[in-house]
Write a protein that holds these residues in place. Structure first.
Motif, PDB file in Angstrom:
ATOM      1  N   GLY A   1       8.491  23.844   4.523  1.00  0.00           N
ATOM      2  CA  GLY A   1       7.202  24.324   5.005  1.00  0.00           C
ATOM      3  C   GLY A   1       6.392  23.302   5.770  1.00  0.00           C
ATOM      4  N   SER A   2       7.050  22.312   6.387  1.00  0.00           N
ATOM      5  CA  SER A   2       6.244  21.314   7.090  1.00  0.00           C
ATOM      6  C   SER A   2       6.753  20.952   8.486  1.00  0.00           C
ATOM      7  CB  SER A   2       6.112  20.044   6.232  1.00  0.00           C
ATOM      8  OG  SER A   2       7.370  19.460   6.051  1.00  0.00           O
ATOM      9  N   ALA A   3       7.777  21.670   8.985  1.00  0.00           N
ATOM     10  CA  ALA A   3       8.271  21.356  10.329  1.00  0.00           C
ATOM     11  C   ALA A   3       7.356  21.970  11.393  1.00  0.00           C
ATOM     12  CB  ALA A   3       9.699  21.859  10.500  1.00  0.00           C
TER      13      ALA A   3
ATOM     14  N   LEU B   1       7.427  16.221 -10.048  1.00  0.00           N
ATOM     15  CA  LEU B   1       6.139  15.566 -10.307  1.00  0.00           C
ATOM     16  C   LEU B   1       5.002  16.587 -10.354  1.00  0.00           C
ATOM     17  CD1 LEU B   1       6.686  12.507  -7.936  1.00  0.00           C
ATOM     18  CD2 LEU B   1       6.496  12.402 -10.426  1.00  0.00           C
ATOM     19  N   ALA B   2       5.356  17.880 -10.290  1.00  0.00           N
ATOM     20  CA  ALA B   2       4.379  18.974 -10.335  1.00  0.00           C
ATOM     21  C   ALA B   2       3.303  18.821  -9.258  1.00  0.00           C
ATOM     22  CB  ALA B   2       3.755  19.069 -11.731  1.00  0.00           C
ATOM     23  N   LEU B   3       3.708  18.385  -8.087  1.00  0.00           N
ATOM     24  CA  LEU B   3       2.771  18.259  -6.970  1.00  0.00           C
ATOM     25  C   LEU B   3       2.803  19.551  -6.156  1.00  0.00           C
ATOM     26  CD1 LEU B   3       3.673  14.630  -5.866  1.00  0.00           C
ATOM     27  CD2 LEU B   3       1.558  15.374  -6.971  1.00  0.00           C
ATOM     28  N   PRO B   4       1.697  19.890  -5.487  1.00  0.00           N
ATOM     29  CA  PRO B   4       1.676  21.134  -4.704  1.00  0.00           C
ATOM     30  C   PRO B   4       2.703  21.091  -3.575  1.00  0.00           C
ATOM     31  CG  PRO B   4      -0.284  19.803  -4.281  1.00  0.00           C
ATOM     32  CD  PRO B   4       0.424  19.171  -5.432  1.00  0.00           C
ATOM     33  N   GLN B   5       3.319  22.240  -3.335  1.00  0.00           N
ATOM     34  CA  GLN B   5       4.377  22.317  -2.333  1.00  0.00           C
ATOM     35  C   GLN B   5       4.177  23.540  -1.470  1.00  0.00           C
ATOM     36  OE1 GLN B   5       7.714  22.149  -5.290  1.00  0.00           O
ATOM     37  NE2 GLN B   5       8.757  21.446  -3.458  1.00  0.00           N
ATOM     38  N   SER B   6       4.686  23.457  -0.255  1.00  0.00           N
ATOM     39  CA  SER B   6       4.726  24.639   0.599  1.00  0.00           C
ATOM     40  C   SER B   6       6.164  25.137   0.622  1.00  0.00           C
ATOM     41  CB  SER B   6       4.254  24.267   2.002  1.00  0.00           C
ATOM     42  OG  SER B   6       4.660  25.262   2.908  1.00  0.00           O
ATOM     43  N   ASP B   7       6.332  26.433   0.633  1.00  0.00           N
ATOM     44  CA  ASP B   7       7.686  26.979   0.585  1.00  0.00           C
ATOM     45  C   ASP B   7       8.241  27.311   1.955  1.00  0.00           C
ATOM     46  OD1 ASP B   7       7.844  26.764  -2.108  1.00  0.00           O
ATOM     47  OD2 ASP B   7       7.025  28.764  -2.478  1.00  0.00           O
ATOM     48  N   GLY B   8       7.390  27.359   2.971  1.00  0.00           N
ATOM     49  CA  GLY B   8       7.854  27.775   4.291  1.00  0.00           C
ATOM     50  C   GLY B   8       8.149  29.267   4.308  1.00  0.00           C
TER      51      GLY B   8
ATOM     52  N   LEU C   1       9.852  25.635   8.265  1.00  0.00           N
ATOM     53  CA  LEU C   1       8.801  25.809   9.284  1.00  0.00           C
ATOM     54  C   LEU C   1       7.426  25.875   8.625  1.00  0.00           C
ATOM     55  CD1 LEU C   1       8.689  26.193  12.369  1.00  0.00           C
ATOM     56  CD2 LEU C   1       8.527  28.661  11.945  1.00  0.00           C
ATOM     57  N   LYS C   2       6.476  25.156   9.195  1.00  0.00           N
ATOM     58  CA  LYS C   2       5.128  25.234   8.631  1.00  0.00           C
ATOM     59  C   LYS C   2       4.375  26.415   9.253  1.00  0.00           C
ATOM     60  CE  LYS C   2       2.323  22.115  11.479  1.00  0.00           C
ATOM     61  NZ  LYS C   2       1.802  20.749  11.509  1.00  0.00           N
ATOM     62  N   GLU C   3       3.308  26.793   8.633  1.00  0.00           N
ATOM     63  CA  GLU C   3       2.510  27.896   9.158  1.00  0.00           C
ATOM     64  C   GLU C   3       2.034  27.528  10.546  1.00  0.00           C
ATOM     65  OE1 GLU C   3      -0.024  29.322   5.861  1.00  0.00           O
ATOM     66  OE2 GLU C   3      -1.136  30.351   7.474  1.00  0.00           O
ATOM     67  N   GLY C   4       2.273  28.402  11.507  1.00  0.00           N
ATOM     68  CA  GLY C   4       1.881  28.102  12.871  1.00  0.00           C
ATOM     69  C   GLY C   4       2.915  27.287  13.629  1.00  0.00           C
ATOM     70  N   GLY C   5       4.057  26.981  12.994  1.00  0.00           N
ATOM     71  CA  GLY C   5       5.110  26.189  13.641  1.00  0.00           C
ATOM     72  C   GLY C   5       5.814  26.994  14.723  1.00  0.00           C
TER      73      GLY C   5
END
Lengths: 533, 196
Positions: B67-69, A331-338, B87-91
């Motif tokens: 990136g959200s745990a 859906l081309a939504l922003p994502q975080s990669d971790g 893991l999220k930033e600061g996790g």
């Protein structure tokens, strides 16, 4: 109001119990096993005397359920996706005969093959059988589905398939329980021809089944499990089925800006799909499993239709289960990669437990096979399939339940010798016995090793109908007494076991070696229970 | 309130009991929960993981996004590192420092430790030693839960009540050992994070 924290499997089981279930039938298989285990533990099931013993395989389980439905009571059969292949014959023919008491076929698919050899999608079977299907999106719907499906089954005189997938089957959430209702009374069908599928009867029943299809579609269009949620941004419409709906809700944080069609009941609600296509510039589909809805919408000539996006045009990976990241990317939504995973990571494949009897059998088999380098070992489905991996590397095949003995026989027919089959106790009674009869009938040069650990181990140690019956079964099928050997797979018996296995492999007829020692997992459990007493 | 927690370990280390305790405690605390876990073939000495999601608002997905745990809680150090993409930033990462070596070659312990050192928020504890101090190495999973408990977002008395509930079918002594393991793990965690 009562709430419970339940796996999707358990929610389905509780829902069936509360909806007046009289009999649960099943053969264990990940990810469906916990449906029946929950009913076996249930106090309500015990008080109401709900049948819940394991069946010998999925085909007999479904036939037993059809028998209960015939008698007028509500029945549910549960299995994993590949189990429906075994039960396909009664499944498709039960649809023609109909359902007297409500009849549910609950199937748990395993996309990504966490514990399976394929990721077939059970929805395709509903096209063969012309039956409706429910595909719950979450644990609450898994609980609500059986009551609804029993009604549908009884009103429309048809079995109903309920499809779960691994993530819902094995994920827990809080479920609100609804009203309970009693069991049906014994009431066999008045029409004695209903269940006699002689061609002359079946033709009429089949026409009747076809005639009910428009009504099944109408049920779908108005189903509480399907929902058209309008949204202001019509540049895109979304179809999400089953658990795919949750991932869409997740990535939009419950506030999807596009029109969103949730599908959890089939046949596909055509009018709602038509509306979505009429209102939106393009439509993207999120389905857990095969591109089932997508393929139907595209049809034969729609493969280049740029307004349809899904698994078939590469927008989403063609195989494997969905997750919120795959959905967000599509859906081309922003994502975080971790963070990046470190390069030092090594895989940790599953392995036979320390002390496992299969390991001792494989050590003895490998030693015996040293004399027969041209031989092959045909294996089967169970913990012992892990014998393919180091350090054992003892087996050459694993296709599906029962294929060890039969493939060994076919290879032996072709001139391959020696042909050895390795099969677990429960797999043998599930679908090995018929193949053994073929071996006996021709006295085929096949050596069969039954790994009898006294349980269905891979799925968590369920009771095996084979326990204490194997030698009698083999003898009854006609294997000569001199060639039914029992060994105890322990290191101290290694030399003796190598000798016995070697002798039977050299024997140019059908022989069976039963390697008996209890699974270390169930042994530990039994010891603990014994200690508590 | 919203917490996404990855539980990581090896089959047989009691990871699903940790999940069950958190689930039970969350339910009693009036939180909503989704908890996905692995059953079947993958459990045989292989990788076991569970996604635990707690919130006071509706939770949609059973799986945690990359990136959200908020927390990775692991009964084995290498397994903790397997899920850093979540893991999220600061996790926070809390893990048992004792490796479970059923693969060969297993990475060097120095390399594993070095990767932990690059994480801004992490805690390695010898859960086996602490569990033995509590009475049995078998309660190492509850030691790990205790060490992670300051970051779970549920009061520790609710977690203790949940331990009693989850192990209610067991011997009294086993329940006490698990409670002791939990509380020693929690103390070790508070000491370490307090002095950091």
């Amino acid at each position: 109001m009562t709430t419970k924290l339940l796996l999707g499997d358990e929610a389905l089981a509780q829902g069936a119990l509360d909806a007046g279930l009289s009999g649960a039938y099943a053969y264990p298989g990940t990810p469906s096993t916990e449906i029946t285990e929950y009913i076996q533990r249930s106090v309500r099931a015990e008080n109401l005397d709900v049948h819940c013993r394991w069946s010998t395989n999925e085909k007999v389980a479904l036939e037993e359920a059809i028998g209960m439905s015939y008698a007028g009571k509500r029945a549910m059969v549960s299995m994993k996706h590949v189990g429906l292949n075994v039960a396909a014959d009664p499944f498709i023919n039960a649809a023609i005969a109909g359902a007297n008491g409500g009849l549910l076929v609950s199937v748990a698919d395993d996309p990504s093959m966490h514990s399976s050899q394929n990721e077939q999608d059970s929805r395709l079977y509903t096209d063969l059988a012309l039956v409706p299907c429910l595909e719950p999106s979450n644990q609450q719907e898994a609980y609500d589905a059986p009551a609804y499906a029993f009604d549908l089954s009884e009103q429309m005189n048809i079995p109903v398939l309920i499809r779960l997938t691994t993530r819902l089957a094995h994920s827990r959430s809080v479920v609100k329980l609804g009203q309970t209702r009693g069991k049906n009374k014994l009431a066999p069908p008045r029409d004695r021809n209903q269940y006699i599928l002689l061609p002359t009867n079946a033709r009429g029943s089949y026409l009747d089944l076809i005639a009910r299809q428009p009504q099944l579609l109408a049920e779908s269009e108005h189903s509480p499990f399907n929902r058209y949620e309008d949204g202001p941004d019509k540049t895109r419409g979304i179809i999400a089925s089953g658990i795919g709906y949750n991932y869409v809700q997740e990535v939009y944080n419950g506030a999807c800006t596009h029109p969103l069609l949730k599908i959890s009941q089939y046949p596909i609600p055509v009018k709602q799909v038509q509306r979505l296509f009429a209102e939106c510039e393009e439509v993207i589909l999120f389905e857990e499993g095969y591109p089932y809805i997508e393929a139907k919408i595209r049809g034969l000539l729609g493969d280049r239709d740029a307004t349809i996006r899904g698994r078939l045009d590469g927008t989403i990976t063609r195989t494997g289960e969905l997750n919120p990241d795959i959905v967000a990317r599509a859906l081309a939504l922003p994502q975080s990669d971790g963070l990046t995973n470190p390069s030092i990571l090594v895989p940790r494949p599953p392995a036979l437990c320390p002390g496992c009897p299969h390991a001792d059998t494989y050590r003895a088999l490998n030693a015996a096979m040293d004399r027969f380098p041209q031989g092959r070992v045909f294996s089967d489905i169970g913990c012992y399939t892990l014998g393919a991996l180091p350090p054992h590397e003892a087996i050459d095949t694993c296709i599906e339940m029962g294929a060890s003995i039969t493939m060994a026989k076919g290879a032996s027919d072709a001139g391959l010798a020696p042909a050895v089959a390795v099969i677990g106790d429960s797999t043998f009674t599930h679908s090995g016995m018929t193949g053994l009869l073929d071996c006996v009938a021709e006295d085929a040069h096949v050596t069969i090793i039954i790994l009898d650990n006294l349980t269905v181990a891979m799925t968590g140690g369920q009771e095996s109908n084979a326990t204490n019956r194997l030698a009698a079964i083999c003898s009854g099928l006609g294997v000569s007494k001199e060639h039914i050997k029992t060994i105890i797979p322990l290191p101290k018996h290694h030399d003796e076991n190598v000798r016995i296995i070697g002798e039977e492999i050299a024997y140019e007829g059908t022989s069976v070696i039963i390697a008996v020692r209890e699974c270390v997992q169930t042994l530990r459990r039994h010891a603990r229970k014994g200690g508590a007493k | 309130m919203k917490k996404d927690i990855i539980l990581a370990g090896v089959g047989g280390q009691g990871l699903l009991s940790i999940a069950a305790v958190i689930g039970e405690a969350a339910l009693k605390s009036g939180l909503l929960i989704k908890q996905a876990e692995v059953h079947g073939m993958a459990q045989r000495g292989g990788v076991v993981q569970s996604h635990v999601r707690l919130s006071d608002k509706p939770i949609y997905s059973d799986l945690i996004k990359a990136g959200s745990a908020d927390l990775i809680l692991a009964t084995e150090p290498l397994e903790a590192l397997r899920y850093l993409t979540f893991l999220k930033e600061g996790g926070m990462v809390v893990a048992n420092s004792v490796p479970f070596k059923n693969v060969d070659p297993y990475p060097g312990e120095e390399e594993i430790r070095a990767r932990f050192e690059t994480l801004p928020h992490h805690l390695l504890i010898d859960a086996i030693a602490i569990a033995k101090e509590a009475g049995s190495a078998l309660c190492a999973n509850m030691v790990v839960l205790g060490a992670g408990s300051p970051f779970v977002g549920i009061p520790d008395d609710a977690l203790c009540a949940a331990i009693k509930q989850v192990f209610s079918g067991k011997d009294k002594k086993i329940i006490e050992t698990n409670l002791k393991g939990f509380s020693l793990g929690r103390e070790a965690s508070l000491d370490a994070t307090g002095t950091n």
